[in-house]
Design an enzyme around this catalytic site. Structure first.
Site, short mmCIF file in Angstrom:
data_model
loop_
_atom_site.label_atom_id
_atom_site.label_comp_id
_atom_site.label_asym_id
_atom_site.label_seq_id
_atom_site.Cartn_x
_atom_site.Cartn_y
_atom_site.Cartn_z
N HIS A 169 33.54 4.30 -63.08
CA HIS A 169 32.82 5.12 -64.06
C HIS A 169 33.63 6.37 -64.38
O HIS A 169 34.35 6.89 -63.53
CB HIS A 169 31.44 5.51 -63.53
CG HIS A 169 31.46 6.27 -62.24
ND1 HIS A 169 31.57 5.65 -61.02
CD2 HIS A 169 31.40 7.59 -61.98
CE1 HIS A 169 31.58 6.56 -60.07
NE2 HIS A 169 31.48 7.76 -60.62
ZN LIG Z 1 31.58 9.77 -59.84
#
Ligand SMILES: [Zn+2]
Ligand SMILES: [Zn+2]
Length: 258
Positions: A121
């Protein structure tokens, strides 16, 4: 944290439209999801991640290191896609900044060298770092833009431009190299002023942001006033010209012979 694997669950959620509550999901495209960070470390803090399709090798998307070490071309493609889809998120944040606060400030895009949650992410975080969830040195240093633990998107994209040995070195992302960076002394990322502890740091960051806001708002005001003054001036000039024209027309009128 129980949430360690939760991103992977999100990433696998149904296609095309992810079945996630609006309190979690901020946006999605065919290939990525953007969620609200559950513990925001700034006024605006999101995570953008690749969605996991059945056909994808899930394990390779575990984190930045596994992705980079897997396949250089695929890694680059994945990160470029995050970059592309982050543009709309950034635009949405900026719009909200202006709506709520009358100005916009810097937004950082980047990865943690050693992530605290599984599944690749990228953080999309506003540079104020003002948030109740920012509670300790580790939190702060992990987003300090010059401390080295936060890897800016542009920096990571540059690794792909280097030769193989450079790329291999950068792809190591070893905890032993990066984790000590989180222990650095507290310093304001903007003015480098040393901070005694977290409460003083937080007060200082808030004051930095307040200052930035005051400056931006007064600049905006000055610009508006200048524009207003110059348009008044334009009006006055136009009126002048009209009068001149009228005078010329009168002058051109032949004087009747007496
Ligand atoms: Zn993170
Ligand atoms: Zn400062």
């Amino acid at each position: 944290m129980a949430a360690l694997g939760v991103l992977k669950q999100y990433a696998k959620t149904s296609i095309p439209s992810p079945s996630l509550p609006s309190s979690i999901l901020f946006a999605h495209t065919e290939t990525t999801l953007t969620i609200f960070d559950a513990y925001p470390k700034a006024m605006f803090h999101f995570l953008i991640m690749p969605r996991l399709l059945a056909s994808m090798e899930t394990a390779k998307y575990h984190n930045l290191r596994t992705l980079l070490q897997w396949d250089r071309a695929k890694a680059k493609e994945t990160i470029l896609q995050l970059q592309e889809d982050a543009k709309q998120v950034v635009a949405d944040i900026e719009e909200e900044m202006v709506r709520l606060h009358g100005f916009k400030w810097k937004i950082w895009l980047g990865f943690h060298a050693v992530p605290s949650m599984d599944h690749l992410h990228m953080h999309i975080i506003s540079s104020d770092l003002c948030s109740p969830s920012l509670k300790n040195k580790k939190h702060y240093n992990s987003f300090h833009p010059k401390a080295g633990f936060f890897l800016h998107l542009d920096e990571v994209l540059e690794w792909f431009e280097g030769d193989d040995s450079y790329y291999t070195t950068m792809s190591q992302l070893s905890a032993s190299r990066y984790e000590p960076l989180l222990k650095a002394d507290l310093k304001c990322w903007k003015c480098s002023a040393s901070q005694k502890n977290i409460p003083t740091l937080k007060a200082h960051l808030q004051e930095e942001w307040n200052k930035e806001k005051r400056k931006a708002v007064s600049q905006k005001k000055r610009k508006r006033e200048e524009e207003a003054a110059s348009s008044t001036l334009d009006d006055a000039n136009a009126e002048d010209n009209r009068q001149k024209k009228r005078q010329e027309t009168l002058d051109d009128t032949p004087t009747p012979a007496v």
